[in-house]
Design a protein around this motif. Sequence first.
Motif, short mmCIF file in Angstrom:
data_model
loop_
_atom_site.label_atom_id
_atom_site.label_comp_id
_atom_site.label_asym_id
_atom_site.label_seq_id
_atom_site.Cartn_x
_atom_site.Cartn_y
_atom_site.Cartn_z
N SER A 1 0.85 -1.18 0.00
CA SER A 1 0.00 0.00 0.00
C SER A 1 0.89 1.24 0.00
CB SER A 1 -0.92 0.00 1.22
OG SER A 1 -0.15 -0.04 2.41
N GLU B 1 -7.56 -1.03 -0.24
CA GLU B 1 -6.49 -1.38 0.68
C GLU B 1 -5.16 -0.75 0.23
OE1 GLU B 1 -6.29 -5.62 1.04
OE2 GLU B 1 -8.48 -5.82 1.19
N ILE B 2 -5.03 -0.52 -1.07
CA ILE B 2 -3.81 0.06 -1.61
C ILE B 2 -3.79 1.58 -1.40
CG2 ILE B 2 -2.30 0.24 -3.64
CD1 ILE B 2 -4.03 -1.99 -4.91
N GLN C 1 -6.15 3.51 0.29
CA GLN C 1 -6.63 3.96 1.59
C GLN C 1 -7.45 5.25 1.49
OE1 GLN C 1 -3.42 3.82 4.55
NE2 GLN C 1 -2.28 2.44 3.22
N THR D 1 -9.83 5.77 -4.83
CA THR D 1 -9.90 4.41 -5.36
C THR D 1 -10.96 4.31 -6.43
OG1 THR D 1 -9.20 3.48 -3.23
CG2 THR D 1 -10.28 1.99 -4.77
#
Length: 256
Positions: free
Chosen positions: A180, A215-216, A218, A223
């Motif tokens: 991440s 999740e990458i 955040q 996203t």
Amino acid sequence: MTIKSQTEWQQEVIAYAKELKLPMIRKLAAEHASEANLEDSSYEAFLAQLLQKECDARRESARYHRIRRAEFPQKKYLEDLSVEDLPNDAQKKLSNLKSLDFIREGRNAIFSGNPGTGKSHIAIGLGMKACLEGYKVWFTTVPILVNRIKETRAENTLRNFQSRFEKYDLVIADEMGYISFDKEGAEQLFTHLSLRAGRKSTIITSNLSFERWGEIFQDEVMTAAMIDRLTHQAHIVNMNGSSYRMKETEEWLNAQ
């Protein structure tokens, strides 16, 4: 007009070829002249054959330099793939991708699925094929790309990097999802990939489904925007399946 011997004429051809930077003609002129005399070839045929050798050598040199500049971690070819061992969706879509129409159309290709199923092999294979067909390609992993962006920003060379990044016909960003990013890294990655959206092609490989890309980055808003930009009119390939790499390892072990 001064009468010159055959050797003197050959030396002049070599000298002119050197000045004009025609190395294959310089190398082959004497040999082809001898063959042309034996075969009683026309001047036009002799010249055309020499020029063909020069062009062939230049094309081969250009291919070599495109592949070298692409910075592939290793050479992988589509012909080396065991297609029947790929996930079903990859088997269905590989033929279309191999045409490289997606590069001509400026579309992205996203390979998403569990590890070992051939994502990186296909991506590099498509990149190699693109280099051979004259496209400018660059391979990187997503973590390395983020670090490179940060480095160029710190060195005040970010604009030059962005300019080069935009102009590649194909960028392969491997390993999306293995680590991440902090807020700066996520924003810079989004910005750079957005520069190419709708104009130039990017291949993304990821071990995470789109639902887990949060999740990458955040950041739910970023996203969603990233997925929207990258997937618009893109080729999405589901790479979930049996481990292609594990099968190769088992075959290697059995052969020992």
